[in-house]
Design an enzyme around this catalytic site. Structure first.
Site, PDB file in Angstrom:
ATOM      1  N   TRP A  51     -22.130  -9.085 -22.814  1.00 48.09           N
ATOM      2  CA  TRP A  51     -23.171  -8.759 -21.830  1.00 48.09           C
ATOM      3  C   TRP A  51     -24.097  -9.979 -21.694  1.00 48.09           C
ATOM      4  O   TRP A  51     -24.599 -10.480 -22.711  1.00 48.09           O
ATOM      5  CB  TRP A  51     -23.945  -7.544 -22.350  1.00 48.09           C
ATOM      6  CG  TRP A  51     -25.005  -7.024 -21.440  1.00 48.09           C
ATOM      7  CD1 TRP A  51     -24.897  -6.773 -20.103  1.00 48.09           C
ATOM      8  CD2 TRP A  51     -26.340  -6.650 -21.823  1.00 48.09           C
ATOM      9  NE1 TRP A  51     -26.081  -6.266 -19.625  1.00 48.09           N
ATOM     10  CE2 TRP A  51     -26.975  -6.181 -20.655  1.00 48.09           C
ATOM     11  CE3 TRP A  51     -27.045  -6.672 -23.021  1.00 48.09           C
ATOM     12  CZ2 TRP A  51     -28.295  -5.734 -20.667  1.00 48.09           C
ATOM     13  CZ3 TRP A  51     -28.346  -6.219 -23.030  1.00 48.09           C
ATOM     14  CH2 TRP A  51     -28.973  -5.761 -21.862  1.00 48.09           C
ATOM     15  N   ALA A  68     -24.161   1.183 -26.386  1.00 49.86           N
ATOM     16  CA  ALA A  68     -24.861   1.553 -25.153  1.00 49.86           C
ATOM     17  C   ALA A  68     -24.122   2.625 -24.358  1.00 49.86           C
ATOM     18  O   ALA A  68     -24.656   3.147 -23.385  1.00 49.86           O
ATOM     19  CB  ALA A  68     -25.062   0.313 -24.282  1.00 49.86           C
TER      20      ALA A  68
HETATM   21  C1  LMR Z   1     -24.934  -3.589 -17.100  1.00 51.12           C
HETATM   22  O1  LMR Z   1     -24.332  -4.358 -17.858  1.00 51.12           O
HETATM   23  O2  LMR Z   1     -24.694  -3.515 -15.885  1.00 51.12           O
HETATM   24  C2  LMR Z   1     -25.970  -2.667 -17.682  1.00 51.12           C
HETATM   25  O3  LMR Z   1     -26.034  -2.801 -19.055  1.00 51.12           O
HETATM   26  C3  LMR Z   1     -27.283  -2.801 -17.012  1.00 51.12           C
HETATM   27  C4  LMR Z   1     -28.018  -4.055 -17.349  1.00 51.12           C
HETATM   28  O4  LMR Z   1     -29.182  -3.950 -17.724  1.00 51.12           O
HETATM   29  O5  LMR Z   1     -27.459  -5.151 -17.214  1.00 51.12           O
END
Ligand code: LMR
Length: 391
Positions: A126, A209
Site C-alpha cells: 500500500w 485492514a
Molecule cells: C486503498 O488502498 O484504496 C484504501 O486503503 C484506501 C486508502 O486510504 O488508500
C-alpha cells in the site's frame, strides 16, 4: 515561513478520486480507492451500524472525553475479534483514527523503541506504508512478494529476502487480502515465513485492514493468530473501515503484544503516543462497533451482511475471470478468481491503464490495481471488453 514549502507528491489513490469526480462522462467506472459499493453503486451504511447508531442516540448521555487509549470495551472487543481468546494478558492496545492511524502509531512506537530498526515492506505494498516511513525518517527495506509473470506470490524471492532481516527489524505483513495485489500466502507458506522470522529474531508487524473480506472473518485472522502465538512481540494495526463500512468514522486499533510483565510499560508508551499526536482517539465509530460486538443479535446481523459483501466480491471475481477469458480468448486473467480481498493487480502497463481511463472512463490505480468491490454485474462485461481492446 510558509514560503519555504514545496509541493508534496500526490497520493496516487487520492489523486484518482479527484480525477474521477471531475470526469463528466456518465458511463465512467471507479475502480480506484478501496471502498465497497453495492450493485447500485452505493456504499451503504450497514444495517447493524444504523441500528447501533439509533440506539446510541437514545442512550448516550455525555460527550465528555473518553479514555486516552480508547474505551476499554472497544479495545477488548477488537482484541477478541482479531486474536480470539487467550491474548488479553499480553495485549497492550490503543484505539486510533482508522487503520492509517494505527500504522502511524506503530511506526512511531518502533522508532521510539529502536531507532535503528529497519521496517521491511512487501514489494509492492500500500503506497501509504513507504510514504509514512519516509516521512518519519525511518530505515526501510523491501522483500520480494509478487510475481508479475504468474500474478501469484514470488515465494522463493520472498524467502531469500527475508533471510536478510536483522534481529529487531520489523517486518510488515498483510494479514489477509494483500493490497494492492490480491495474492495471498497459503497456510504452509505462512508457516515458513513465521519460521524464518523467528530464526531472525524479527518483530512481525501485521496490517489487518480487510478482515472478513477474503475467506471469512475467522479465516482472515488465522495468519495473525498464528503469528501472535509464535512471537514474544507482535504489532497489529487493524481497521474497521471496510468490515464495518465506517470509512469516514476513522475507527482502528493498534495492538502491541508483549509479555504480561512488560504490558503496563508498553501500554503507557501507546497512551503517550496518542497524547502527543491527537490526545483522545475518535469515539463514535469505536462505540458503534462495541455496541455491535457486545449485542448477540447485532453481531449476527453484522456478520450476515459482511458475508453477503464477501460473497458478492467472490461472485464478481468469478464473473470477471470468465468474462476476461471470453473477451481475450485466453487464460491470462484466470488469477482474478483465485485472488482474495478487494483488490487484484491486473498486470497491465501504465499506458494501457491510461487508455482505459481516457478512452473508456475506467479508473484504476496506475499499477493496474482494480477495486473488485467497485464493480457490479453490469460493469464487469464492460471492463472485460475494454481490457481486451487495450491489450
Ligand atoms: C486503498 O488502498 O484504496 C484504501 O486503503 C484506501 C486508502 O486510504 O488508500
Amino acid at each position: 515561513m510558509l514560503e519555504t514549502l514545496t509541493p508534496q507528491p500526490q497520493d496516487k489513490i487520492l489523486q484518482l478520486i479527484a480525477m474521477y469526480r471531475d470526469d463528466p462522462r456518465t458511463t465512467k467506472i471507479d475502480l480506484g480507492v478501496g471502498v465497497y459499493k453495492d450493485a447500485t453503486g452505493l456504499t451503504p451504511v450497514m444495517r447493524a451500524v444504523k441500528a447501533a447508531e439509533k440506539k446510541l442516540w437514545e442512550v448516550e448521555t455525555t460527550k465528555t472525553y473518553t479514555g486516552l487509549a480508547g474505551e476499554p470495551a472497544f479495545n477488548a472487543a477488537l482484541v477478541g475479534m482479531i486474536l480470539g481468546d487467550g491474548f488479553a494478558d499480553r495485549a497492550a492496545s490503543v484505539a486510533t483514527p482508522g487503520g492509517t492511524g494505527a500504522i502511524r502509531q506503530a511506526l512511531e512506537l518502533i522508532r521510539m523503541a529502536t531507532p535503528a530498526a529497519k521496517v521491511w515492506l512487501s514489494a509492492p505494498t500500500w503506497p501509504n506504508h513507504p510514504s509514512i516511513i519516509k516521512y518519519l525518517g525511518m530505515p526501510m527495506a523491501e522483500y520480494r512478494y509478487f510475481d508479475t509473470a504468474t500474478s501469484g506470490i514470488d515465494f522463493a524471492g520472498l524467502m531469500a529476502d527475508l533471510d536478510g532481516v536483522a534481529a529487531g527489524d520489523a517486518v510488515l505483513l498483510h494479514g489477509c487480502c494483500h493490497n494492492p495485489t490480491g495474492a495471498n500466502l497459503d497456510a504452509g507458506q505462512w508457516d515458513q515465513v513465521i519460521a524464518v522470522l523467528q530464526r531472525k529474531g524479527a518483530v512481525p508487524f501485521v496490517d489487518l485492514a480487510y478482515q472478513g473480506f477474503g475467506d471469512g472473518l475467522e479465516e482472515d485472522a488465522a495468519a495473525t493468530r498464528k503469528i501472535a502465538a509464535a512471537f514474544p512481540e507482535v504489532l497489529i494495526a487493524a481497521s474497521c473501515s471496510k468490515n464495518f463500512g465506517i470509512y469516514r468514522e476513522r475507527t482502528g486499533i493498534l495492538i502491541a503484544l508483549t509479555s504480561p510483565e512488560r504490558k503496563a510499560v508498553v501500554q503507557g508508551n501507546l497512551n503517550f503516543l496518542n497524547r502527543q499526536n491527537y490526545s483522545f482517539p475518535p469515539d463514535h465509530g469505536a462505540r458503534v462497533v462495541t455496541m455491535i460486538l457486545e449485542d448477540a443479535a447485532l453481531t449476527a446481523d453484522w456478520k450476515a451482511e459482511l458475508e453477503e459483501v464477501r460473497q458478492n466480491m467472490l461472485g464478481l471475481r468469478k464473473q470477471l475471470a470468465d468474462e476476461l477469458r471470453r473477451a481475450t480468448n485466453s487464460d491470462r486473467f484466470d488469477f482474478v478468481a483465485t485472488h482474495r480481498g478487494m483488490f487484484s493487480r491486473l498486470g497491465l502497463s501504465e499506458a494501457q491503464v491510461n487508455r482505459l481511463r481516457e478512452d473508456h472512463g475506467i479508473y484504476m490505480v496506475g499499477d493496474s490495481r482494480i477495486n473488485i468491490a467497485g464493480l457490479n454485474a453490469r460493469t464487469v462485461p464492460i471492463l472485460a471488453a475494454a481490457i481486451a481492446q487495450v491489450i
